[in-house]
Motif scaffolding. Structure first.
Motif, short mmCIF file in Angstrom:
data_model
loop_
_atom_site.label_atom_id
_atom_site.label_comp_id
_atom_site.label_asym_id
_atom_site.label_seq_id
_atom_site.Cartn_x
_atom_site.Cartn_y
_atom_site.Cartn_z
N UNK A 38 39.95 74.39 -18.00
CA UNK A 38 40.68 75.61 -17.62
C UNK A 38 40.45 76.72 -18.64
N UNK A 39 40.38 76.36 -19.91
CA UNK A 39 40.12 77.35 -20.96
C UNK A 39 38.74 77.97 -20.77
N UNK A 40 37.73 77.14 -20.49
CA UNK A 40 36.39 77.65 -20.25
C UNK A 40 36.35 78.57 -19.03
N UNK A 41 37.05 78.19 -17.98
CA UNK A 41 37.10 79.01 -16.77
C UNK A 41 37.71 80.37 -17.09
N UNK A 42 38.81 80.39 -17.84
CA UNK A 42 39.45 81.64 -18.20
C UNK A 42 38.52 82.51 -19.05
N UNK A 43 37.81 81.89 -19.99
CA UNK A 43 36.89 82.65 -20.83
C UNK A 43 35.77 83.26 -19.99
#
Length: 144
Positions: A38-43
């Protein structure tokens, strides 16, 4: 006999505890992996938003181009490139000798190569749309 039963009981209990601890660690690992994803998607979304702000208004899809194909007995001619070459998004694409769909990272990149680079082999039916038979179009949501 009682000692053997007691020993077996202790072994079973310890094995159960070990399995339970392993299960908890696996759940924790999966949860951390999901959070990382999820963090990678947000970035990535933030990067895309920043790029779109820098570029201004860019359509999500390229307009369809109707091309005329001249077919001779064994010759297929590709239509001449448009008056202006397609701009490379943020200057990322350049003609570097790649010719095949398997060498492309996105459909936008393949389209840019077909319209701007010589000797590409990505548009078999010369209709201006590359990689029509590439399996990633159906299976990979990022291949757009």
């Amino acid at each position: 006999m009682k000692k053997a039963a007691m020993f077996l009981f202790v072994v079973v209990v310890l094995a159960g505890i070990g399995i339970y601890i392993t299960y908890l660690r696996l759940q924790q690992h999966e949860q951390m992996r999901g959070q990382y994803t999820q963090q990678l998607i947000q970035e990535q979304k933030q990067l895309i938003d920043e790029q779109r702000k820098k570029l201004g208004h860019v359509p999500d899809q390229l307009p369809e181009q109707k091309t005329q194909v001249n077919v001779a007995p064994s010759i297929v001619s590709r239509p001449a490139p448009a008056q202006k070459p397609m701009p490379s998004p943020l200057g990322y694409f350049k003609c570097d000798g790649r010719q095949y769909c398997s060498q492309m990272h996105s459909l936008a990149e393949a389209r840019w190569f077909v319209h701007n680079c010589p000797n590409t082999k990505m548009d078999g039916n010369a209709d201006g749309e590359p990689c029509e038979k590439d399996s990633r179009r159906k299976t990979d949501p990022n291949w757009q």
